[in-house]
Design an enzyme around this catalytic site. Structure first.
Site, short mmCIF file in Angstrom:
data_model
loop_
_atom_site.label_atom_id
_atom_site.label_comp_id
_atom_site.label_asym_id
_atom_site.label_seq_id
_atom_site.Cartn_x
_atom_site.Cartn_y
_atom_site.Cartn_z
CB CYS A 35 -25.99 38.36 -58.03
SG CYS A 35 -25.07 37.41 -59.24
CB CYS A 106 -21.21 40.25 -63.65
SG CYS A 106 -22.38 41.30 -62.78
FE1 FES Z 1 -25.33 38.20 -61.17
FE2 FES Z 1 -24.25 39.89 -62.88
S1 FES Z 1 -25.76 40.34 -61.37
S2 FES Z 1 -23.77 37.81 -62.56
#
Ligand code: FES
Length: 145
Positions: A35, A106
């Site tokens: 992400c 995450c």
């Molecule tokens: Fe990036 Fe959770 S969406 S760490």
């Protein structure tokens, strides 16, 4: 059933150990390949006992990253460095009573940030470490995540 456990919500809304340690003995910064979020972890280590006496974190990440990092800092504070190295994102997620499957990635940020901070501590003090940690330079392909 709620998407997030009470513990996740608690650590997200009231994260423990947020901030910086200006005189940190080790600093680890990692990015989440999935992400792009980032995390920085600071540790203070007692040179005699190798115990992590203080730990703080900052993150540019989502709620799950905040909650897992908060829990991870609580789990390694007061522990010897060698024990903190054994911390897995799975153990952190279990301690939080789970995360939704699509947010599991995450939790990797917290584990990798702890490892990166310890690695930096070892580097600064010329303490030798194994291949596994050497390969872990913030983009850990060897951890199996
Ligand atoms: Fe990036 Fe959770 S969406 S760490």
């Amino acid at each position: 059933m709620a998407l997030y456990s009470d513990k996740v919500m608690d650590h997200f809304q009231h994260p423990r150990n947020v901030g910086k340690l200006p005189d940190a003995d080790g600093v680890g910064e990692v990015g989440n390949a999935k992400c792009g979020d980032i995390m920085r972890m600071y540790i203070q280590v007692d040179p005699e006992t190798q115990v992590i006496t203080d730990v703080k974190f900052n993150t540019f990440g989502c709620g799950s990253a905040i909650a897992t990092s908060s829990m991870a800092t609580e789990m390694i504070k007061g522990k010897p460095v060698s024990e903190a190295l054994q911390l897995t994102n799975r153990a952190v997620v279990e301690a939080l009573d789970g995360l939704p499957a699509h947010k599991l990635h995450c939790s990797v940020l917290a584990e990798e940030a702890v490892r990166a901070a310890i690695r930096d501590y070892y580097d600064r003090n010329s303490i030798p470490y194994g291949e596994e940690l050497r390969a872990c330079e913030g983009h850990c392909d060897t951890c199996g995540h």
